[in-house]
Motif scaffolding. Structure first.
Motif, short mmCIF file in Angstrom:
data_model
loop_
_atom_site.label_atom_id
_atom_site.label_comp_id
_atom_site.label_asym_id
_atom_site.label_seq_id
_atom_site.Cartn_x
_atom_site.Cartn_y
_atom_site.Cartn_z
N ILE A 216 0.84 -1.20 0.00
CA ILE A 216 0.00 0.00 0.00
C ILE A 216 0.88 1.25 0.00
CG2 ILE A 216 -1.61 1.36 1.39
CD1 ILE A 216 -2.83 -1.38 2.26
N LYS A 217 1.92 1.23 0.81
CA LYS A 217 2.82 2.39 0.86
C LYS A 217 3.56 2.58 -0.46
CE LYS A 217 3.71 2.74 5.82
NZ LYS A 217 4.74 2.78 6.87
N ARG A 218 3.99 1.45 -1.06
CA ARG A 218 4.72 1.54 -2.33
C ARG A 218 3.84 2.09 -3.45
NH1 ARG A 218 7.65 -3.19 -0.61
NH2 ARG A 218 5.96 -4.54 -1.36
N SER A 219 2.54 1.76 -3.39
CA SER A 219 1.63 2.21 -4.45
C SER A 219 1.08 3.61 -4.20
CB SER A 219 0.47 1.22 -4.59
OG SER A 219 -0.34 1.23 -3.42
N TYR A 220 1.33 4.14 -3.01
CA TYR A 220 0.81 5.46 -2.67
C TYR A 220 1.52 6.50 -3.53
CZ TYR A 220 -0.92 9.18 0.43
OH TYR A 220 -1.56 10.29 0.95
N GLU A 221 0.77 7.44 -4.04
CA GLU A 221 1.31 8.33 -5.05
C GLU A 221 2.11 9.49 -4.49
OE1 GLU A 221 -2.84 10.90 -5.51
OE2 GLU A 221 -2.18 9.52 -7.09
N ARG A 222 2.29 9.55 -3.19
CA ARG A 222 3.06 10.66 -2.63
C ARG A 222 4.05 10.13 -1.59
NH1 ARG A 222 -2.02 14.69 -1.46
NH2 ARG A 222 -2.64 14.99 -3.61
N CYS A 223 5.12 10.87 -1.40
CA CYS A 223 6.07 10.55 -0.35
C CYS A 223 6.50 11.86 0.30
CB CYS A 223 7.27 9.77 -0.90
SG CYS A 223 8.13 10.57 -2.26
N ASN A 224 7.30 11.76 1.32
CA ASN A 224 7.75 12.94 2.04
C ASN A 224 9.26 13.12 1.88
OD1 ASN A 224 5.14 13.33 3.05
ND2 ASN A 224 5.54 12.00 4.80
N VAL A 225 9.69 14.35 1.93
CA VAL A 225 11.11 14.66 1.89
C VAL A 225 11.45 15.42 3.17
CG1 VAL A 225 12.89 16.04 0.77
CG2 VAL A 225 11.29 14.73 -0.61
N LEU A 226 12.51 14.97 3.83
CA LEU A 226 12.97 15.63 5.05
C LEU A 226 14.24 16.40 4.72
CD1 LEU A 226 12.57 15.93 8.14
CD2 LEU A 226 14.10 13.98 8.42
N LEU A 227 14.22 17.71 4.98
CA LEU A 227 15.35 18.58 4.70
C LEU A 227 15.90 19.13 6.00
CD1 LEU A 227 13.77 20.76 1.86
CD2 LEU A 227 15.14 18.70 1.57
N LYS A 278 20.91 17.41 5.45
CA LYS A 278 20.18 16.16 5.30
C LYS A 278 19.13 16.31 4.21
CE LYS A 278 17.74 12.65 8.03
NZ LYS A 278 17.29 12.26 9.39
N PHE A 279 19.03 15.29 3.38
CA PHE A 279 17.98 15.21 2.37
C PHE A 279 17.55 13.76 2.33
CE2 PHE A 279 16.17 14.58 -1.80
CZ PHE A 279 15.45 15.74 -2.02
N GLU A 280 16.35 13.49 2.83
CA GLU A 280 15.89 12.10 2.97
C GLU A 280 14.48 11.94 2.40
OE1 GLU A 280 14.85 8.84 6.50
OE2 GLU A 280 15.76 10.77 7.02
N ILE A 281 14.33 10.96 1.53
CA ILE A 281 13.00 10.63 1.00
C ILE A 281 12.39 9.59 1.93
CG2 ILE A 281 11.71 9.69 -0.94
CD1 ILE A 281 13.95 10.65 -2.77
N LYS A 282 11.24 9.88 2.48
CA LYS A 282 10.59 9.00 3.45
C LYS A 282 9.28 8.47 2.89
CE LYS A 282 10.62 10.23 7.75
NZ LYS A 282 10.28 10.98 8.98
N GLU A 283 9.00 7.19 3.16
CA GLU A 283 7.73 6.63 2.73
C GLU A 283 6.60 7.25 3.55
OE1 GLU A 283 7.59 2.65 5.57
OE2 GLU A 283 7.86 2.43 3.40
N PRO A 284 5.40 7.30 2.99
CA PRO A 284 4.28 7.88 3.75
C PRO A 284 3.94 7.00 4.95
CG PRO A 284 3.48 6.76 1.79
CD PRO A 284 4.98 6.77 1.69
#
Length: 298
Positions: A216-227, A278-284
């Protein structure tokens, strides 16, 4: 095989409250049954318990109709199911006897669980004299006392402080390790992710999301970025047309459509000469998905 629900439908008059619900809770696993108020969770649970006659579909236990091949069930309802004027010991033994335990075995099991949950001193007190948290502990004991095969937990962490929540989490994991099948319903998404691999989210009686949490998380169309940066990124982020979800002096969290948009953001900030720590792509999170799909938090 555990519990299987196939095409379940229930209506009252012309009002259909659950539509074509299909799910499977395998042996030794916890299945997350989620949704806002009025989503159909309680009707589904009552159908499993045999308290509601559904109009279509089937509910199977180990491949056979559950009313014919009925397992021992432990049910923790969201609302209190205890007799407030009765003593803790009397009603726990009573509930255990209803499940076929001898009085001696019921007393022995009760004392074990009272000690395990730290409420031994309340054994001879009336339920109404207990705090909300201790009432919840007694309710939990009533669900587990008879060593059920199928456990249904509806908001089990309600009223528990962090220490007792950790203790209950340990008990839930132990029950799963013993091969119990579990239906887990909660609005606390952190606990759902802790125990469940598979979930379904109901809205107005329909399954709007179902499957493994990972998929479900992989198919979710959005993710978060932590800066994270020593610089104030606020004015630079305005130019990206992305609104921060959270922000403080040095850290910002942004919502992006996908990794491509995240990489575009990184390139843009780099071209501006911004030094990122820091630049991190996080799953929803499941919480984010739940809020977006259901449109409410209860």
């Amino acid at each position: 095989m555990g519990l299987q629900i196939n095409g379940l439908m229930k209506q009252y008059g012309n009002n259909r409250v659950i539509h074509d619900i299909t799910l499977e809770a395998p042996t030794g696993k916890a299945f997350g049954l989620l949704g806002g108020n009025g989503a159909g969770k309680t009707t589904t649970i009552r159908s499993i318990l045999g308290l509601v006659d559904y109009n279509a579909g089937s509910i199977l236990w180990e491949g056979k109709p559950i009313l014919e091949n009925r397992p021992s069930i432990g049910y923790l309802p969201e609302e209190r199911g205890l007799y407030p004027k009765e003593k803790v010991s009397e009603q726990l033994v009573y509930f255990a006897r209803l499940e076929g335990m001898s009085r001696l075995a019921a007393i022995k099991a009760m004392k074990h669980w009272l000690e395990r949950l730290g409420v031994t001193e309340h054994e001879h007190r009336r339920v109404e004299q207990l705090s909300k948290g201790n009432q919840q502990k007694v309710q939990i004991i009533s669900a587990l006392l008879h060593d059920p095969e199928l456990i249904i937990l509806d908001e089990p962490f309600s009223g528990l402080d962090p220490i007792n929540s950790d203790m209950l989490a340990t008990i839930v994991k132990e029950q799963l390790s013993l091969g119990k099948t579990m239906i887990f319903s909660s609005h606390q998404m952190g606990h759902v992710e802790q125990f469940c691999e598979d979930i379904c989210i109901l809205k107005r009686g329909r399954m709007i999301v179902s499957g493994s949490i990972a998929d479900i998380k992989r198919s979710y169309e959005r993710c978060n970025v932590l800066l994270r940066s020593d610089e104030d990124l606020s004015r630079h982020l305005v130019a990206t047309h992305l609104q921060p979800l959270t922000a403080d002096a040095k850290e910002w969290q942004m919502k992006v459509r996908d990794e491509d948009e995240a990489n575009e953001l990184l390139l843009r900030l780099t071209q501006m000469g911004i030094r990122l720590l820091k630049f991190e792509i996080k799953e929803p999170t499941l919480h984010e998905i739940f809020v977006e799909k259901v449109g409410e938090v209860s």
